[in-house]
Design an enzyme around this catalytic site. Structure first.
Site, short mmCIF file in Angstrom:
data_model
loop_
_atom_site.label_atom_id
_atom_site.label_comp_id
_atom_site.label_asym_id
_atom_site.label_seq_id
_atom_site.Cartn_x
_atom_site.Cartn_y
_atom_site.Cartn_z
N ALA A 88 -70.25 89.94 -39.85
CA ALA A 88 -70.69 88.78 -40.63
C ALA A 88 -72.21 88.80 -40.79
O ALA A 88 -72.92 89.38 -39.97
CB ALA A 88 -70.27 87.49 -39.90
N TYR A 139 -60.76 86.18 -40.99
CA TYR A 139 -60.65 85.19 -39.92
C TYR A 139 -59.78 84.10 -40.50
O TYR A 139 -60.17 83.46 -41.49
CB TYR A 139 -62.02 84.60 -39.58
CG TYR A 139 -62.84 85.42 -38.61
CD1 TYR A 139 -62.28 85.90 -37.43
CD2 TYR A 139 -64.18 85.69 -38.87
CE1 TYR A 139 -63.05 86.64 -36.53
CE2 TYR A 139 -64.94 86.43 -37.97
CZ TYR A 139 -64.37 86.90 -36.81
OH TYR A 139 -65.12 87.63 -35.93
N HIS A 259 -64.98 93.91 -29.80
CA HIS A 259 -65.93 93.18 -30.65
C HIS A 259 -67.37 93.58 -30.30
O HIS A 259 -68.30 92.79 -30.37
CB HIS A 259 -65.73 91.67 -30.46
CG HIS A 259 -65.91 90.85 -31.70
ND1 HIS A 259 -64.85 90.27 -32.37
CD2 HIS A 259 -67.01 90.47 -32.39
CE1 HIS A 259 -65.31 89.57 -33.40
NE2 HIS A 259 -66.62 89.67 -33.44
N GLY A 292 -69.24 100.70 -29.52
CA GLY A 292 -70.09 101.58 -28.72
C GLY A 292 -70.31 102.98 -29.27
O GLY A 292 -70.92 103.81 -28.59
#
Ligand SMILES: Cc1cc2nc3c(=O)[nH]c(=O)nc-3n(C[C@H](O)[C@H](O)[C@H](O)COP(=O)(O)O)c2cc1C
Length: 364
Positions: A88, A139, A259, A292
């Site tokens: 976002a 979402y 996330h 990551g």
């Protein structure tokens, strides 16, 4: 006198150095919004550290000269097994916002996943990249009418899959944003259908989750699938039990992700969740991965553990912040170049040949 040259051509040594460059350029609150994680940021660090516990075992005398990084993902050809994960508010780091990132993905020949919480409309993003592969991250809103509209708009704008994010019943406690009293800049909106009026009124931390449904269950997944003709993926799976349920329900693909360490703290590195999930789903659902990835070696390790492709988060925004769309393309191409190098050194010619034979996991 030394002449100082300014260059706008992306020049990337590695993605950690790129982050340091972006940090110098962004104000503290904007840098922290992107870089930060939840709580003590243990999960955030674990995401990076876990990759170091996997070693690569190369094969030699393979006769291989050329490697091919391209893949087919849900029927679309990508130049590399690397895509832009949904994030976002790209507008926090660059005025081109999601349009710049989407164009960067197109230039690199790969997939862009547009977020619900975009600062540009999903139609603007779609138009800016024409036929390039794109998915829409959803979402679910508390208001089903908004969800129906979002799904219809995504179909019309040529998105070819819906990524339902399920790991945000509430926002993680992100200390950096709290410390900075983060507010979204006045010129940024969220025009895809989060509660626009609410965002305009507060612009604070609450606005990041305005209207998002906070009690998701499997019935919500089924509801979403019933209301679109597009495949509906699930993002944010870590437990093999949830992965098994997804496979049972014939979810076309799940994304193993925590996330980027922004939600639940004191978790394990997301890459540690991959192998048990791959074993449990037994090929019944496709498995993607994010959280990551900073090196070509990380991409290789995720592929070796069974991921079909990997999503890249923060580094994309560092590239966007410094160089705009070209920076995003450069980040993706840099990872591809590193991946090519690892594949050459490990003796693997194509992505589908990268297997667990080439890695060892040590002291998880
Ligand atoms: C600034 C930012 C915003 C994000 N917003 C979303 C979002 O709206 N929806 C979502 O599913 N994930 C979101 N994520 C999580 C990413 O999709 C992804 O899981 C994570 O960034 C991967 O980790 P990495 O940054 O270490 O590559 C966001 C991540 C960042 C850094």
């Amino acid at each position: 006198m030394t002449e100082t040259k300014t260059t706008t051509r992306p020049n990337i040594v590695n993605l950690d150095e790129l982050e340091q460059q972006a940090k110098k350029q962004l104000d503290q609150a904007s840098y922290d919004f992107v870089a930060g994680g939840a709580g003590s940021e243990l999960t955030l660090r674990a995401n990076l550290e876990a990759f170091q516990k996997i070693t690569i075992m190369p094969r030699v005398l393979t006769g291989i000269k050329k490697v091919d990084t391209s893949i087919d993902l849900l029927g679309q050809r990508l130049s590399m097994p690397i895509y832009v994960t949904p994030m976002a508010n790209h507008g926090v780091v660059h005025p081109l916002a999601e349009v710049g990132s989407a164009q960067g993905a197109k230039k690199a020949g790969t997939l862009f996943v547009a977020p619900t919480g975009s600062n540009k409309t999903m139609e603007e993003v779609a138009t800016s990249i024409k036929d390039s592969p794109r998915w829409f991250q959803l979402y679910l809103n508390k208001d089903p009418e908004i969800n129906k509209q979002l799904l219809r708009r995504a179909e019309k704008a040529g998105y070819s899959a819906i990524v339902l994010t399920v790991d945000l019943p509430v926002l993680g406690m992100r200390d950096r944003n709290i410390r900075n009293s983060l507010t979204l800049p006045k010129d940024l909106s969220s025009p895809n259908g989060l509660s626009e009026r609410f965002i305009a009124a507060t612009r604070g931390l609450e606005s990041l989750t305005a209207g998002i449904k906070d009690d998701l269950g499997w019935d919500d997944y089924e509801w979403t699938r019933e209301h679109t003709s597009l495949p509906v993926l699930i993002k944010g799976v870590l437990s093999p039990n949830d992965a098994e349920e997804a496979a049972k329900r014939k979810v076309p693909a799940i994304i193993v992700s925590n996330h980027g360490g922004r939600q639940l703290d004191t978790g394990f590195g997301a890459i540690q969740a991959l192998q048990p999930i791959i074993e449990r789903v037994g090929g019944k659902t496709k498995v993607l991965f994010d959280s990551g990835i900073r090196r070509g070696t990380d991409v290789f390790k995720a592929l070796a553990l069974g991921a079909e492709a990997v999503g890249i988060g923060r580094p994309v925004l560092w590239g966007l912040a410094i160089y705009g769309a070209d920076g995003v393309a450069a980040v993706l191409k840099h990872l591809q170049t590193e991946l090519v190098n690892v594949m050459r050194l490990a003796g693997v010619a194509k992505v589908s040949d990268v297997s667990s034979e080439y890695i060892e996991t040590n002291d998880w």
